[in-house]
Design a protein around this motif. Structure first.
Motif, short mmCIF file in Angstrom:
data_model
loop_
_atom_site.label_atom_id
_atom_site.label_comp_id
_atom_site.label_asym_id
_atom_site.label_seq_id
_atom_site.Cartn_x
_atom_site.Cartn_y
_atom_site.Cartn_z
N LEU A 1 52.43 36.14 68.49
CA LEU A 1 51.84 36.74 67.30
C LEU A 1 52.84 37.52 66.46
N ALA A 2 54.05 37.71 67.00
CA ALA A 2 55.06 38.49 66.27
C ALA A 2 55.36 37.85 64.93
N GLY A 3 55.35 38.64 63.93
CA GLY A 3 55.66 38.13 62.60
C GLY A 3 54.47 37.57 61.86
N ALA A 4 53.32 37.40 62.56
CA ALA A 4 52.13 36.89 61.87
C ALA A 4 51.58 37.96 60.95
N PRO A 5 51.22 37.62 59.73
CA PRO A 5 50.71 38.63 58.79
C PRO A 5 49.40 39.22 59.27
N ALA A 6 49.27 40.53 59.17
CA ALA A 6 48.04 41.21 59.59
C ALA A 6 46.93 40.88 58.60
N ARG A 7 45.76 40.64 59.12
CA ARG A 7 44.63 40.30 58.26
C ARG A 7 44.02 41.57 57.68
N ASP A 8 43.82 41.60 56.40
CA ASP A 8 43.28 42.77 55.71
C ASP A 8 41.75 42.69 55.68
N PHE A 9 41.12 43.09 56.79
CA PHE A 9 39.67 43.00 56.87
C PHE A 9 39.00 43.90 55.83
N ALA A 10 39.54 45.12 55.64
CA ALA A 10 38.94 46.04 54.67
C ALA A 10 39.03 45.47 53.26
N GLY A 11 40.16 44.85 52.94
CA GLY A 11 40.32 44.25 51.63
C GLY A 11 39.38 43.09 51.42
N GLU A 12 39.19 42.27 52.46
CA GLU A 12 38.26 41.14 52.36
C GLU A 12 36.84 41.64 52.11
N ALA A 13 36.45 42.68 52.86
CA ALA A 13 35.10 43.21 52.71
C ALA A 13 34.89 43.80 51.33
N GLU A 14 35.91 44.50 50.82
CA GLU A 14 35.81 45.10 49.49
C GLU A 14 35.69 44.03 48.41
N ALA A 15 36.45 42.95 48.58
CA ALA A 15 36.39 41.87 47.59
C ALA A 15 35.03 41.19 47.59
N GLU A 16 34.47 40.97 48.76
CA GLU A 16 33.18 40.29 48.85
C GLU A 16 32.03 41.17 48.42
N ALA A 17 32.25 42.49 48.35
CA ALA A 17 31.20 43.41 47.91
C ALA A 17 30.96 43.31 46.41
N VAL A 18 31.88 42.68 45.69
CA VAL A 18 31.72 42.51 44.25
C VAL A 18 30.77 41.34 43.99
N VAL A 19 29.71 41.57 43.24
CA VAL A 19 28.76 40.51 42.91
C VAL A 19 29.41 39.58 41.90
N THR A 20 29.54 38.32 42.26
CA THR A 20 30.19 37.34 41.39
C THR A 20 29.27 36.92 40.26
N SER A 21 29.85 36.24 39.29
CA SER A 21 29.05 35.77 38.15
C SER A 21 27.94 34.83 38.58
N PRO A 22 28.20 33.83 39.45
CA PRO A 22 27.09 32.97 39.91
C PRO A 22 26.03 33.75 40.67
N GLU A 23 26.45 34.73 41.49
CA GLU A 23 25.47 35.54 42.22
C GLU A 23 24.63 36.38 41.26
#
Length: 311
Positions: free
Chosen positions: A261-283
């Motif tokens: 796992l060395a060198g693998a980029p850390a997953r930004d779970f908080a960033g993903e959740a924040e992005a999905e909290a935005v209601v999209t135009s289709p939604e």
């Protein structure tokens, strides 16, 4: 001692009940190794059809035993196969509906415990609850003693368990189909003496569809089967590698995992959740269509809008 399922079914049909001792005997002799095959599951469901007095011991046994077959009867374990889902629906369905709360509890428990299920299994379970609310008849309606057009506390609890279950097209989150079902139930029960929990469930359910994070999905059944097959194949170089690694001790395994796992980029779970909290135009278009369908905003829709504004 061997359980004679046909004889037990005939006896249950005669007196409409199955005793605590009979349930205990089935646990001890029909399920001694914790495994249930399809023949045994078929027999248990056949007995359930003729038992009118379903005590808690029987319901627990039915849910646990048949659930064991549905979840672990095929590989990979924990995933409900397509043909198993079809089998279960066919065995439980009586002209499009369930006959008892025990059968509905079985479905919901499978959805809760499964790592993945075909979407139609959750759809079928949710349809049973929705139909009971709309028609006043069904497994949640206490034999038709409750009126149609209102939703009970028990139905709210079942809906919450089902829509947030791990099995289905959006595990532990609400899909668009489920949000639309919540709107249908809301429209059909407006102004009725609903359970206090209903408004909270509606707001949280639809809000989850619009703002919830869905990045924690489990792998599909097909992918899990591929991985199981790969790890079980000792002829594979990687399979042999992990087989050797399993004999080197936990410290070496941790070291190997760290190196991999060395060198693998850390997953930004908080960033993903924040992005999905935005209601999209289709939604937003979907929501506007639902709220504007009758030209007015009812109290539950107002509560939903307030909830979304807070987010």
């Amino acid at each position: 001692m061997t359980i004679n399922f046909p004889e037990l079914a005939r006896q249950a049909a005669a007196d409409g009940a199955i005793s605590v001792d009979e349930v205990l005997a089935m646990r001890r002799t029909a399920w001694p190794d914790g495994r249930i095959d399809q023949t045994e599951a078929e027999a248990i469901l056949a007995i359930n059809e003729v038992v009118s007095a379903k005590g808690p011991e029987w319901v627990d046994f039915l849910v646990e035993a048949v659930g064991e077959y549905v979840l672990n009867g095929t590989q990979p374990k924990g995933y409900v196969a397509d043909d198993t889902a079809d089998w279960l629906i066919a065995r439980l369905d009586h002209d499009g509906r369930l006959d008892s709360a025990a059968e509905l509890e079985l479905l919901v428990r499978v959805l809760e415990k499964a790592l993945g299920t075909p979407d139609r299994l959750k759809d079928y379970a949710l349809a049973q609850i929705e139909r009971a609310v709309l028609t006043g008849e069904g497994p949640t309606r206490d034999g038709g003693m409750l009126s149609a057009g209102s939703i009970t506390e028990a139905e709210c609890k079942l809906l919450r368990r089902a829509i947030f279950a791990s099995g289905g097209d959006r595990p532990a989150a609400v899909s668009q189909r489920e949000a639309e079902m919540l709107f249908r139930v809301k429209d059909a029960t407006l102004g009725q003496p609903n359970a206090p929990e209903w408004q909270r469930l509606f707001v949280q359910g639809v809000g989850n569809y619009l703002q919830g994070w869905s990045g924690g999905r489990a792998i599909t059944r097909e992918r899990a089967a591929e991985l199981d097959g790969f790890m079980s194949d000792t002829s594979s170089s990687f399979g042999a590698f992990f087989s050797r690694m399993s004999r080197t001790g936990a410290k070496d395994l941790r070291s190997a995992a760290h190196d991999m796992l060395a060198g693998a980029p850390a997953r930004d779970f908080a960033g993903e959740a924040e992005a999905e909290a935005v209601v999209t135009s289709p939604e937003q278009s979907w929501l506007d269509g639902k709220i504007g369908a009758d030209g007015q905003t009812d109290p539950l829709e107002a509560a939903l809008l307030a909830f979304l504004a807070e987010g």
